[in-house]
Design an enzyme around this catalytic site. Sequence first.
Site, PDB file in Angstrom:
ATOM      1  CE  LYS A 215      -3.568   2.272   2.713  1.00  0.00           C
ATOM      2  NZ  LYS A 215      -4.544   2.167   3.795  1.00  0.00           N
ATOM      3  CD  GLU A 221       9.015  -6.095   7.453  1.00  0.00           C
ATOM      4  OE1 GLU A 221       8.737  -4.970   6.955  1.00  0.00           O
ATOM      5  OE2 GLU A 221       8.838  -6.360   8.647  1.00  0.00           O
ATOM      6  N   GLY A 277      -5.019  -1.917   4.895  1.00  0.00           N
ATOM      7  CA  GLY A 277      -4.185  -3.041   4.448  1.00  0.00           C
ATOM      8  C   GLY A 277      -4.862  -4.387   4.684  1.00  0.00           C
ATOM      9  NE  ARG A 278      -6.913  -3.875  10.708  1.00  0.00           N
ATOM     10  CZ  ARG A 278      -6.281  -2.719  10.875  1.00  0.00           C
ATOM     11  NH1 ARG A 278      -5.111  -2.508  10.291  1.00  0.00           N
ATOM     12  NH2 ARG A 278      -6.801  -1.769  11.620  1.00  0.00           N
ATOM     13  CD  GLU A 363      -2.266  -4.433  11.257  1.00  0.00           C
ATOM     14  OE1 GLU A 363      -1.024  -4.437  11.382  1.00  0.00           O
ATOM     15  OE2 GLU A 363      -2.829  -4.536  10.145  1.00  0.00           O
ATOM     16  CG  HIS A 394      -5.122 -36.183  16.270  1.00  0.00           C
ATOM     17  ND1 HIS A 394      -5.368 -37.410  16.854  1.00  0.00           N
ATOM     18  CD2 HIS A 394      -6.061 -36.031  15.309  1.00  0.00           C
ATOM     19  CE1 HIS A 394      -6.393 -37.985  16.246  1.00  0.00           C
ATOM     20  NE2 HIS A 394      -6.829 -37.157  15.305  1.00  0.00           N
ATOM     21  CE  LYS A 514       5.441  -0.920  10.235  1.00  0.00           C
ATOM     22  NZ  LYS A 514       4.461  -0.246   9.384  1.00  0.00           N
TER      23      LYS A 514
HETATM   24  O1  F6P Z   1       2.859  -2.731   9.792  1.00  0.00           O
HETATM   25  C1  F6P Z   1       1.531  -3.062   9.637  1.00  0.00           C
HETATM   26  C2  F6P Z   1       1.069  -2.781   8.242  1.00  0.00           C
HETATM   27  O2  F6P Z   1       0.958  -1.408   8.045  1.00  0.00           O
HETATM   28  C3  F6P Z   1      -0.241  -3.488   7.938  1.00  0.00           C
HETATM   29  O3  F6P Z   1      -1.336  -2.794   8.389  1.00  0.00           O
HETATM   30  C4  F6P Z   1      -0.158  -3.626   6.467  1.00  0.00           C
HETATM   31  O4  F6P Z   1      -1.076  -4.563   5.986  1.00  0.00           O
HETATM   32  C5  F6P Z   1       1.269  -4.054   6.314  1.00  0.00           C
HETATM   33  O5  F6P Z   1       1.966  -3.287   7.284  1.00  0.00           O
HETATM   34  C6  F6P Z   1       1.869  -3.849   4.956  1.00  0.00           C
HETATM   35  O6  F6P Z   1       1.834  -2.513   4.556  1.00  0.00           O
HETATM   36  P1  F6P Z   1       2.088  -2.103   3.056  1.00  0.00           P
HETATM   37  O7  F6P Z   1       1.031  -2.728   2.220  1.00  0.00           O
HETATM   38  O8  F6P Z   1       2.038  -0.615   3.039  1.00  0.00           O
HETATM   39  O9  F6P Z   1       3.445  -2.624   2.655  1.00  0.00           O
END
Ligand code: F6P
Length: 550
Positions: A215, A221, A277-278, A363, A394, A514
């Site tokens: 987003k 990452e 995002g979610r 979240e 199990h 972060k």
């Molecule tokens: O760190 C949490 C978050 O902001 C989530 O809410 C989001 O889904 C994820 O990181 C990834 O964010 P982006 O799509 O901006 O890389």
Amino acid sequence: MATEVTPLTVKPLTERPSWQALEAHYKEIAGVHLRELFANDAGRAERYALEDCGLFLDYSKNRITDKTIKLLLQLAAESGLRDRIDAMFSGEKINITEKRAVLHTALRAPKATSILVDGEDVVPPVHEVLDKMAAFCNRVRSGEWKGHTGKRIRNVVNIGIGGSDLGPVMAYEALRYYSDRAMTFRFVSNIDGTDFAEAVIDLNPDETLFIVASKTFTTLETMTNAHTAREWSLAGLGGDESAVAKHFVAVSTNAKEVTKFGIDTANMFEFWDWVGGRYSMDSAIGLSTMLAIGPENFAAMLSGFHKMDEHFRTTPFEKNLPVILGLLTVWYTDFFDAQTVAILPYEQYLKRFPAYLQQLTMESNGKHVTLDGNHVTYATGPIYWGEPGTNGQHSFYQLIHQGTRLIPCDFIAFEKTLNPLGRHHAMLIGNVFAQSEALALGKTEVEVKAEGTPDWLVPHRVFEGNRPSNTILAERLTPEVLGTLIALYEHSVFTQGIVWQIDSFDQWGVELGKVLAQRIIAELESPTEPTGNHDSSTKNLIRRYRNDHH
Ligand code: F6P
């Protein structure tokens, strides 16, 4: 700043009459066993069941009576739920801390609908992007889209994290039955280099397309993995920078950062800041899903979401699946002090569904202050967790049956299987029904003794029962049903958040880690001894790493 916060128009939660009545009612219910409730009420199963949008919800195995439901519905009313649903659907900026509308429902709104945000109708751009995605997917799936060396794309690697990963992975796994088996799909999320290394280990760069899904297009990452992917791709394609255009596409709200990365905005699929995002798997973030299952199946999934949206928006609360599910979660979280909810899909294709729901629920509702910034005086979002049945049986079911904690469970199952194999399905479904029955009714001392169990062993073999569960059934796992099921949980989360009076749409709790990580990464890599101000534990850990690497 106070003027920027929507003033509360309802009473604080614990001052609402329904809340106080529920506190008193809990004391009446706490000692009542589900055995009694079923024995004394022949119509219980019929009364506490709902069916709509292809989903059947049996909530009769909950520790509730008509009075509980009446009070919970009163709580929903006193919480202003009706008004808040309308506010969300009409594009009001209900995500107050980020001053954003919350319009994932617009992502699945039919073309003829109109939803205004800041005076602009957001539905036409949603459909423009869906059409652009469909055209792209058709080109890739048919082989018309060629890689840099003229080969067709056979592998798709989605690079994203959180909502830019969990929805796509879950949907790919859930809908694998409908996917193009000639193509390989991989998902890279972790900053751990192993994730990328293993994802591409057997892939040919000539045939591999990367989707960089983010987003913000700034997530550590994702950007790190995307750069590594770029190097891997270019190294395999002879180093020609123009190859990027054929092997990388971006999904983002941030055109500037996408361009900076070197992806032409012609290869960018856009979405908007009013998509959390979610809540983004039906936006362009679902590009990998559409590549896997095709535009028609993707559209069917969206129509499933939309059906549940309409159900949530228009159905009276007593017949409203997400409202009932959400209120039951409030009931256990706040009155029974339940800490968790177990999500137990009896469907192998839903193996990533619990992980997906973890972000959606935790979240969203893992918040400790109300909308007006006061510390809550009650519990909010429970921990969601789970694994597919029967595997969980199990493993951790022992604790659900005989442990000391109350764990409300959601069982999810399908009447028909996509892979009929002998008696497998009857055995699978027999297990779901058996588990919810065992949890509810248990096994008494008298019953255990009647089986000839020696006295010393009896306490170990007693099941107290009275452990609540919901059973959600659908006919078959289809793209449409998946959409309906996800929207059910989205709106259940919304219902909970409204009762708790929290902002279910921000996520400030991820920020501190972060920021600290950026600082510590620099210290780990610095050639000079770091002087950062840390506690002694963190300092020791940093020193230890540096000793091995410098
Ligand atoms: O760190 C949490 C978050 O902001 C989530 O809410 C989001 O889904 C994820 O990181 C990834 O964010 P982006 O799509 O901006 O890389």
